[in-house]
Design a protein around this motif. Structure first.
Motif, mmCIF file in Angstrom:
data_model
loop_
_atom_site.group_PDB
_atom_site.id
_atom_site.type_symbol
_atom_site.label_atom_id
_atom_site.label_comp_id
_atom_site.label_asym_id
_atom_site.label_seq_id
_atom_site.Cartn_x
_atom_site.Cartn_y
_atom_site.Cartn_z
ATOM 1 N N ARG A 261 0.989 -1.820 0.056
ATOM 2 C CA ARG A 261 -0.428 0.026 -0.329
ATOM 3 C C ARG A 261 0.584 1.056 0.376
ATOM 4 N N PHE A 262 1.884 1.026 0.894
ATOM 5 C CA PHE A 262 2.428 2.197 0.765
ATOM 6 C C PHE A 262 4.312 2.502 -0.609
ATOM 7 N N TYR A 263 4.408 1.586 -0.702
ATOM 8 C CA TYR A 263 5.724 0.817 -1.893
ATOM 9 C C TYR A 263 5.295 -0.431 -2.283
ATOM 10 N N GLY A 264 4.984 -0.604 -3.617
ATOM 11 C CA GLY A 264 5.056 -1.653 -4.638
ATOM 12 C C GLY A 264 6.106 -2.642 -4.072
ATOM 13 N N CYS A 265 5.690 -3.511 -3.736
ATOM 14 C CA CYS A 265 6.710 -5.289 -2.911
ATOM 15 C C CYS A 265 7.660 -5.240 -4.429
ATOM 16 N N MET A 266 7.493 -5.660 -5.178
ATOM 17 C CA MET A 266 8.256 -6.153 -6.276
ATOM 18 C C MET A 266 9.338 -4.784 -6.882
ATOM 19 N N LYS A 267 8.663 -3.365 -6.845
ATOM 20 C CA LYS A 267 9.853 -3.159 -6.596
ATOM 21 C C LYS A 267 10.469 -2.116 -5.762
ATOM 22 N N PHE A 268 10.344 -2.765 -4.883
ATOM 23 C CA PHE A 268 11.359 -2.489 -3.396
ATOM 24 C C PHE A 268 11.996 -4.026 -3.076
ATOM 25 N N ALA A 269 11.482 -5.275 -3.788
ATOM 26 C CA ALA A 269 12.416 -6.292 -3.895
ATOM 27 C C ALA A 269 13.597 -6.108 -4.927
ATOM 28 N N HIS A 270 13.200 -6.165 -5.680
ATOM 29 C CA HIS A 270 14.465 -5.340 -6.887
ATOM 30 C C HIS A 270 14.991 -4.299 -6.399
ATOM 31 N N GLU A 271 14.818 -3.242 -5.496
ATOM 32 C CA GLU A 271 15.786 -2.333 -5.353
ATOM 33 C C GLU A 271 16.924 -2.938 -3.816
ATOM 34 N N LEU A 272 15.808 -3.775 -3.132
ATOM 35 C CA LEU A 272 16.358 -4.730 -2.189
ATOM 36 C C LEU A 272 17.806 -5.047 -2.875
ATOM 37 N N ARG A 273 17.128 -6.525 -4.159
ATOM 38 C CA ARG A 273 18.451 -7.377 -4.642
ATOM 39 C C ARG A 273 18.731 -6.619 -4.767
ATOM 40 N N LEU A 274 19.482 -5.069 -5.655
ATOM 41 C CA LEU A 274 20.964 -4.515 -6.441
ATOM 42 C C LEU A 274 21.385 -4.177 -4.788
ATOM 43 N N HIS A 275 20.746 -3.859 -4.542
ATOM 44 C CA HIS A 275 21.419 -2.815 -3.213
ATOM 45 C C HIS A 275 22.476 -3.809 -2.574
ATOM 46 N N VAL A 276 22.013 -5.261 -1.977
ATOM 47 C CA VAL A 276 23.120 -6.588 -1.293
ATOM 48 C C VAL A 276 23.870 -7.028 -2.639
ATOM 49 N N MET A 277 24.260 -6.609 -4.140
ATOM 50 C CA MET A 277 24.375 -7.031 -5.103
ATOM 51 C C MET A 277 26.083 -6.155 -4.413
ATOM 52 N N LYS A 278 25.568 -4.810 -4.216
ATOM 53 C CA LYS A 278 26.250 -3.558 -4.374
ATOM 54 C C LYS A 278 27.261 -3.615 -3.306
ATOM 55 N N GLU A 279 26.836 -3.831 -2.898
ATOM 56 C CA GLU A 279 27.451 -3.829 -1.245
ATOM 57 C C GLU A 279 28.315 -5.356 -0.913
ATOM 58 N N THR A 280 27.928 -6.503 -1.698
ATOM 59 C CA THR A 280 28.348 -7.818 -1.507
ATOM 60 C C THR A 280 29.442 -7.959 -2.453
ATOM 61 N N GLY A 281 28.822 -8.079 -3.366
ATOM 62 C CA GLY A 281 29.402 -8.262 -4.438
ATOM 63 C C GLY A 281 29.315 -9.840 -4.902
ATOM 64 N N LEU A 282 28.057 -10.076 -4.635
ATOM 65 C CA LEU A 282 27.185 -11.759 -4.646
ATOM 66 C C LEU A 282 25.778 -11.412 -5.373
ATOM 67 N N PRO A 283 26.024 -12.241 -6.413
ATOM 68 C CA PRO A 283 24.885 -12.778 -6.892
ATOM 69 C C PRO A 283 23.722 -12.882 -6.358
ATOM 70 N N LEU A 284 22.633 -12.904 -6.144
ATOM 71 C CA LEU A 284 21.037 -13.657 -5.783
ATOM 72 C C LEU A 284 20.072 -13.206 -7.030
ATOM 73 N N SER A 285 18.770 -14.263 -6.758
ATOM 74 C CA SER A 285 18.189 -14.181 -7.407
ATOM 75 C C SER A 285 16.933 -14.316 -5.779
ATOM 76 N N PHE A 286 15.386 -13.963 -6.506
ATOM 77 C CA PHE A 286 14.774 -14.045 -5.310
ATOM 78 C C PHE A 286 12.955 -13.954 -6.007
ATOM 79 N N GLY A 287 12.357 -14.161 -5.592
ATOM 80 C CA GLY A 287 10.880 -14.895 -6.103
ATOM 81 C C GLY A 287 10.054 -14.170 -4.996
ATOM 82 N N LEU A 288 9.083 -13.573 -5.564
ATOM 83 C CA LEU A 288 7.415 -13.149 -5.024
ATOM 84 C C LEU A 288 6.471 -13.277 -5.047
ATOM 85 N N SER A 289 5.995 -14.184 -3.831
ATOM 86 C CA SER A 289 4.346 -14.435 -4.337
ATOM 87 C C SER A 289 3.939 -14.600 -2.879
ATOM 88 N N VAL A 290 2.504 -15.417 -2.955
ATOM 89 C CA VAL A 290 1.752 -15.716 -1.260
ATOM 90 C C VAL A 290 2.505 -16.281 -0.284
#
Length: 385
Positions: A116-145
């Protein structure tokens, strides 16, 4: 009935290999195998390039070498992998409302209501990029119910991918997938279902729940629910992860450090058996001592994720030596293992021999059959304090 939650599953791609790539970029694009380098060793992890040759975790190193003779074998460093696991967890804890650490390289996040405040897919995408930038480690995510569908979604978009499965797309997403994609479905169950002609989730979902229960018991009920995308298990906050521990108050206050260390050895051995039975690993050990005047002191240490008796016994004795420096009578000693996550021991990443680990497994089998006290280390028998 499906509930419309917003659950993110984050998985660090080929985690051990990714950490090695941070240290040696020349390994990029090559078939890399982490684990025992001898023919008697096993594969702990492997790069996606190695997986193209049919190599997978828990495969004997000898077989992996036959499948891919030019593979690069690395023994690995569990301490380094544990360090990066903690770094990723710390970053995520700062950013999300509810975080569960499911294993050394997996996390669940509950974002329900936050859309309601922030699109969850957009948040997850930006979170993934942030972790990758901070650690240099690749990661994947799934978003569902729920946790099951989000985990399957992650596995379907790896490596280095993102996948969202909204409520109305859950069943169409699951139907064409192999039943092997269902988390927790083991090889024996797969063979039994295959013999029934069940190889895809759609087919599994069409079998009446009562029939699956007759064939597989409670596991059949669970599989029926997962085939319909149903999973009501909550995301459990990481800060609430339980610890296990034990302590002993002596009948007579003592300064017999030799016997006290034998007692600590016995305590650690029992706790390790409990952890392995629960398929858990620990990343922190704490020793507690209480003097005769009731002063209580503790010492703890972060350690590589493990349930290996010899490693934890050595660390426990080391912590005890640091703590006990006053030559006063002691009345109590305790051991606690905390920061628990799901996982299996990567024996090939420790200095312990394969024979030593097989001894622990044999002792566990005896305990499981005849009771926890059925077998003990010789040094821990007849301890009197």
């Amino acid at each position: 009935m499906l509930k419309d939650k917003q659950i993110i599953h984050i998985d660090q791609d080929a985690f051990f290999v990714s950490v090695e790539l941070l240290k040696n970029s020349s390994l990029a694009g090559k078939p890399v195998i982490i684990g025992g380098t001898s023919d008697r060793g096993v594969v702990a992890s492997c790069s996606y390039e190695a997986r193209k040759f049919g190599i997978h975790s828990a495969m004997p190193s000898r077989m992996a070498r036959q499948l891919c003779p030019h593979a690069i074998f690395i023994r690995g460093n569990m301490e380094e992998y544990s360090k990066y696991s903690h770094i990723v967890t710390d970053i995520l804890q700062e950013k999300v409302p509810v975080l569960e650490k499911a294993s050394i390289d997996e996390h669940y996040i509950d974002m329900t209501g936050m859309d309601r405040f922030y699109g969850c897919m957009k948040f997850a995408h930006e979170l993934r990029l942030h972790v990758m930038k901070e650690t240099g480690l690749p990661l994947s995510f799934g978003l569902s119910v729920n946790k099951t569908v989000s985990k399957i979604a992650t596995n379907e978009c790896k490596p280095n991918g993102e996948r969202q499965v909204p409520l109305d797309e859950v069943q169409p997403f699951l139907n064409p997938l192999s039943i092997k994609k269902i988390p927790g479905l083991g090889q024996a169950t797969y063979i039994k279902l295959s013999e029934m002609g069940v190889r895809f989730i759609y087919t599994l979902s069409q079998i009446p729940q009562e029939q699956l229960f007759k064939v597989l018991g409670n596991n059949g009920t669970s599989l029926w629910q997962k085939a319909h995308g149903i999973d009501n298990s909550p995301v459990l906050p990481y800060r609430e992860q339980k610890s296990i521990g034990t302590q002993s108050t002596f009948e007579t206050d003592s300064i017999d450090t030799h016997t006290i260390k034998q007692l600590i050895t016995s305590m650690v051995t029992d706790l390790c058996f409990q952890l392995r039975a629960q398929r858990k690993l620990t990343a922190c050990i704490t020793i507690t001592i209480r003097y005769s005047n009731f002063e209580t002191h503790t010492q703890q240490a972060k350690i590589p994720y493990t349930t290996l008796d010899s490693f934890l016994i050595s660390k426990a004795k080391e912590l005890f030596d640091k703590l006990y420096n006053r030559r006063m009578l002691l009345r109590l000693v305790g051991v606690k293992l905390s920061q628990l996550v799901s996982g299996h021991e990567q024996i090939s990443l420790y200095s312990a021999s394969e024979e030593q680990y097989k001894l622990y497994q044999a002792m566990d089998r005896i305990r499981n059959r005849f009771g926890e006290k059925a077998v003990k280390l010789a040094s821990t028998i007849n301890i009197k304090l």
